[in-house]
Design a protein around this motif. Structure first.
Motif, PDB file in Angstrom:
ATOM      1  N   GLN A 255       0.824  -1.221   0.000  1.00  0.00           N
ATOM      2  CA  GLN A 255       0.000   0.000   0.000  1.00  0.00           C
ATOM      3  C   GLN A 255       0.851   1.262   0.000  1.00  0.00           C
ATOM      4  N   LYS A 256       2.049   1.160   0.587  1.00  0.00           N
ATOM      5  CA  LYS A 256       2.938   2.323   0.700  1.00  0.00           C
ATOM      6  C   LYS A 256       3.729   2.579  -0.575  1.00  0.00           C
ATOM      7  N   GLY A 257       3.462   1.835  -1.622  1.00  0.00           N
ATOM      8  CA  GLY A 257       4.209   2.040  -2.860  1.00  0.00           C
ATOM      9  C   GLY A 257       5.366   1.073  -3.019  1.00  0.00           C
ATOM     10  N   GLY A 258       5.347  -0.013  -2.262  1.00  0.00           N
ATOM     11  CA  GLY A 258       6.383  -1.037  -2.429  1.00  0.00           C
ATOM     12  C   GLY A 258       7.743  -0.545  -1.979  1.00  0.00           C
ATOM     13  N   LEU A 259       8.779  -1.252  -2.417  1.00  0.00           N
ATOM     14  CA  LEU A 259      10.112  -0.961  -1.902  1.00  0.00           C
ATOM     15  C   LEU A 259      10.698   0.317  -2.481  1.00  0.00           C
ATOM     16  N   GLN A 260      10.272   0.682  -3.680  1.00  0.00           N
ATOM     17  CA  GLN A 260      10.736   1.956  -4.233  1.00  0.00           C
ATOM     18  C   GLN A 260      10.196   3.108  -3.380  1.00  0.00           C
ATOM     19  N   GLU A 264      12.539   5.828  -0.977  1.00  0.00           N
ATOM     20  CA  GLU A 264      12.544   7.298  -1.007  1.00  0.00           C
ATOM     21  C   GLU A 264      12.356   7.869   0.397  1.00  0.00           C
ATOM     22  N   ILE A 265      11.410   7.287   1.122  1.00  0.00           N
ATOM     23  CA  ILE A 265      11.165   7.777   2.492  1.00  0.00           C
ATOM     24  C   ILE A 265      12.389   7.505   3.381  1.00  0.00           C
ATOM     25  N   ASN A 266      12.935   6.295   3.266  1.00  0.00           N
ATOM     26  CA  ASN A 266      14.065   5.930   4.131  1.00  0.00           C
ATOM     27  C   ASN A 266      15.286   6.805   3.866  1.00  0.00           C
ATOM     28  N   GLN A 267      15.532   7.070   2.596  1.00  0.00           N
ATOM     29  CA  GLN A 267      16.697   7.887   2.259  1.00  0.00           C
ATOM     30  C   GLN A 267      16.532   9.298   2.818  1.00  0.00           C
ATOM     31  N   ARG A 268      15.304   9.810   2.698  1.00  0.00           N
ATOM     32  CA  ARG A 268      15.025  11.159   3.195  1.00  0.00           C
ATOM     33  C   ARG A 268      15.174  11.210   4.727  1.00  0.00           C
ATOM     34  N   LYS A 269      14.657  10.201   5.402  1.00  0.00           N
ATOM     35  CA  LYS A 269      14.746  10.175   6.863  1.00  0.00           C
ATOM     36  C   LYS A 269      16.216  10.177   7.298  1.00  0.00           C
ATOM     37  N   ALA A 270      17.016   9.307   6.673  1.00  0.00           N
ATOM     38  CA  ALA A 270      18.430   9.201   7.057  1.00  0.00           C
ATOM     39  C   ALA A 270      19.159  10.493   6.724  1.00  0.00           C
ATOM     40  N   ALA A 271      18.893  11.047   5.548  1.00  0.00           N
ATOM     41  CA  ALA A 271      19.629  12.245   5.112  1.00  0.00           C
ATOM     42  C   ALA A 271      19.405  13.395   6.086  1.00  0.00           C
ATOM     43  N   LYS A 272      18.173  13.567   6.551  1.00  0.00           N
ATOM     44  CA  LYS A 272      17.961  14.714   7.444  1.00  0.00           C
ATOM     45  C   LYS A 272      18.556  14.491   8.825  1.00  0.00           C
ATOM     46  N   LEU A 273      18.598  13.237   9.273  1.00  0.00           N
ATOM     47  CA  LEU A 273      19.221  12.988  10.580  1.00  0.00           C
ATOM     48  C   LEU A 273      20.744  13.174  10.495  1.00  0.00           C
ATOM     49  N   TYR A 274      21.346  12.667   9.412  1.00  0.00           N
ATOM     50  CA  TYR A 274      22.797  12.898   9.246  1.00  0.00           C
ATOM     51  C   TYR A 274      23.098  14.392   9.101  1.00  0.00           C
ATOM     52  N   ALA A 275      22.227  15.118   8.411  1.00  0.00           N
ATOM     53  CA  ALA A 275      22.470  16.554   8.228  1.00  0.00           C
ATOM     54  C   ALA A 275      22.464  17.264   9.587  1.00  0.00           C
ATOM     55  N   THR A 276      21.563  16.843  10.463  1.00  0.00           N
ATOM     56  CA  THR A 276      21.512  17.437  11.804  1.00  0.00           C
ATOM     57  C   THR A 276      22.804  17.142  12.561  1.00  0.00           C
ATOM     58  N   ARG A 292      27.522   5.098   5.147  1.00  0.00           N
ATOM     59  CA  ARG A 292      26.636   5.300   6.288  1.00  0.00           C
ATOM     60  C   ARG A 292      25.306   4.567   6.094  1.00  0.00           C
ATOM     61  N   SER A 293      24.864   3.968   7.169  1.00  0.00           N
ATOM     62  CA  SER A 293      23.617   3.195   7.142  1.00  0.00           C
ATOM     63  C   SER A 293      22.402   4.108   7.046  1.00  0.00           C
ATOM     64  N   TRP A 294      21.406   3.670   6.290  1.00  0.00           N
ATOM     65  CA  TRP A 294      20.112   4.357   6.281  1.00  0.00           C
ATOM     66  C   TRP A 294      19.256   3.942   7.462  1.00  0.00           C
ATOM     67  N   ASN A 337      11.677   0.818   8.355  1.00  0.00           N
ATOM     68  CA  ASN A 337      10.466   1.191   7.600  1.00  0.00           C
ATOM     69  C   ASN A 337       9.337   1.728   8.480  1.00  0.00           C
ATOM     70  N   ALA A 338       9.138   1.091   9.644  1.00  0.00           N
ATOM     71  CA  ALA A 338       7.966   1.437  10.456  1.00  0.00           C
ATOM     72  C   ALA A 338       8.149   2.716  11.270  1.00  0.00           C
ATOM     73  N   MET A 339       9.362   3.280  11.277  1.00  0.00           N
ATOM     74  CA  MET A 339       9.556   4.566  11.957  1.00  0.00           C
ATOM     75  C   MET A 339       9.018   5.663  11.043  1.00  0.00           C
ATOM     76  N   PRO A 340       7.938   6.327  11.474  1.00  0.00           N
ATOM     77  CA  PRO A 340       7.384   7.365  10.607  1.00  0.00           C
ATOM     78  C   PRO A 340       8.368   8.532  10.441  1.00  0.00           C
ATOM     79  N   GLU A 341       8.261   9.188   9.319  1.00  0.00           N
ATOM     80  CA  GLU A 341       9.115  10.364   9.098  1.00  0.00           C
ATOM     81  C   GLU A 341       8.901  11.388  10.216  1.00  0.00           C
ATOM     82  N   ALA A 342       7.667  11.480  10.706  1.00  0.00           N
ATOM     83  CA  ALA A 342       7.375  12.414  11.806  1.00  0.00           C
ATOM     84  C   ALA A 342       8.195  12.088  13.046  1.00  0.00           C
TER      85      ALA A 342
END
Ligand SMILES: *Cc1c(COP(=O)(O)O)cnc(C)c1O
Length: 359
Positions: A255-260, A264-276, A292-294, A337-342
């Protein structure tokens, strides 16, 4: 209130999945039975098990050349099952050593065969992966084993290693389903469920069918992939409820759009945490940015005397289990995966505020 739980495993599961499980708890689809109470060989449970496998095959693009097994014993049992099943008369196997989980796999394999370490990240304290030119792949290895994502050290391979025709084995416990992967590149993929698949008690093994059925003499029947493949993972009673919940997670992923979509969500989540982390002198992550791990992001505070305060204040905000692994100290945020971006956004907000107060 639901907290954001950054545990490395068992880890968060999607709310939607658990609400469905709750709804179906006492009466699955009008049967009057909980999934936990069903015979694993009955038609109701068979349909659950088959649907879960079909959904996993669709999500990962797994062809009929591969068996998909739903086993018990955790990823750690695979450390033994792999040499027992795949040595196939060969004298040695190749292993990459890139962190604590590689080490464990290597130690266990050493009980059955000679291990050639292809590349050793230990001298860097597992902060980088040796360059490809330094890899020492051996001739005639039974297989090559690696750990794409090291859960404790927060280091991951940027690409699937090129190993020629030798079967490639991957311990994907902490990275499976986080992004698309070309399964055809692998002889065997395994993953304990409790990080990115479902509850503990289940280990998924995806294995090329032509590789199995050649166990070492004396291999216990329960450790023989062929036995499990020939019996649809029901040679004995499987972890029925964990398998069912994994199936709900697979449906959620579709339902979430599969692994692709997840990538996208996982990369974004990791990128903003590393940026911080990188944008501050107060926080630090020691891993080579190329690797670096996502999924698992260890970080330290400039002043470790503040660690306890950080953890206590975070917990008050509903940000849980951020304590780093006992071997490394500091903090670790596991953001599967189950950690929401929020949840990641809230952690970042908390980290900035904590730095303002104590930095
Ligand atoms: C957690 C983990 C394991 C161990 O899993 P168990 O199911 O507890 O045996 C092995 N490898 C990796 C990469 C892990 O993250």
């Amino acid at each position: 209130m639901r907290a954001y739980n950054f545990s490395a495993g068992p880890a968060m599961l999607p709310d939607d999945v658990m609400l469905t499980a709750q709804q179906e708890m006492l009466d699955w689809h009008g049967t009057g039975m909980s999934v936990m109470e069903m015979s694993h060989r009955g038609p109701e449970y068979t349909s659950i098990a088959e649907q879960a496998e079909a959904d996993l095959r669709e999500l990962m693009g797994i062809s009929d050349d591969y068996a998909v097994l739903f086993l018990q014993g955790g990823a750690s049992s695979q450390f033994s099952m792999i040499p027992m099943n795949l040595l196939n008369g060969k004298t040695h196997a190749d292993y990459f050593n890139t962190g604590a989980w590689s080490e464990k796999a290597i130690t266990e394999a050493g009980r059955y065969t000679k291990v050639n370490v292809v590349a050793d990240a230990k001298p860097s304290h597992y902060r980088t992966i040796p360059d490809k030119v330094e890899w020492q792949l051996s001739d005639n290895a039974a297989y090559v084993h690696y750990t794409p994502n090291e859960t404790i050290h927060g280091i991951e391979f940027a690409n699937i290693p090129e190993v020629g025709d030798t079967p490639l084995i991957a311990d994907m416990s902490s990275t499976i389903l986080s992004r698309p992967v070309d399964v055809n590149r692998f002889g065997l993929i395994y993953a304990g469920a409790q990080k990115n698949i479902g509850p503990a008690g289940l280990c998924i093994v995806i294995v090329r069918k032509d590789l199995i059925g050649k166990t070492l003499p004396g291999t216990p029947v329960m450790f023989d992939y062929k036995i499990h493949a020939d019996n649809g993972s029901m040679y004995n009673t499987p972890a029925t409820y964990s398998w069912y919940l994994a199936g709900l997670v697979f449906q959620w992923l579709k339902q979430k759009g599969g692994l692709q979509g997840m990538a996208e969500i996982n990369q974004r989540k990791a990128a903003k945490l590393y940026a911080t982390i990188d944008g501050s002198d107060f926080y630090a992550n020691p891993v080579d940015i190329r690797y670096r791990s996502w999924m698992n992001i260890p970080f330290t505070l400039a002043n470790s005397d503040l660690d306890k305060q950080f953890l206590a204040d975070a917990a008050k905000e509903g940000l849980l289990t951020l304590k780093g692994h006992r071997d490394l100290g500091g903090m670790r945020a596991s953001i599967y995966n189950a950690m929401p971006e929020a949840g990641v956004d809230k952690l970042i907000g908390f980290m900035s505020e904590f730095e303002r107060r104590f930095g």
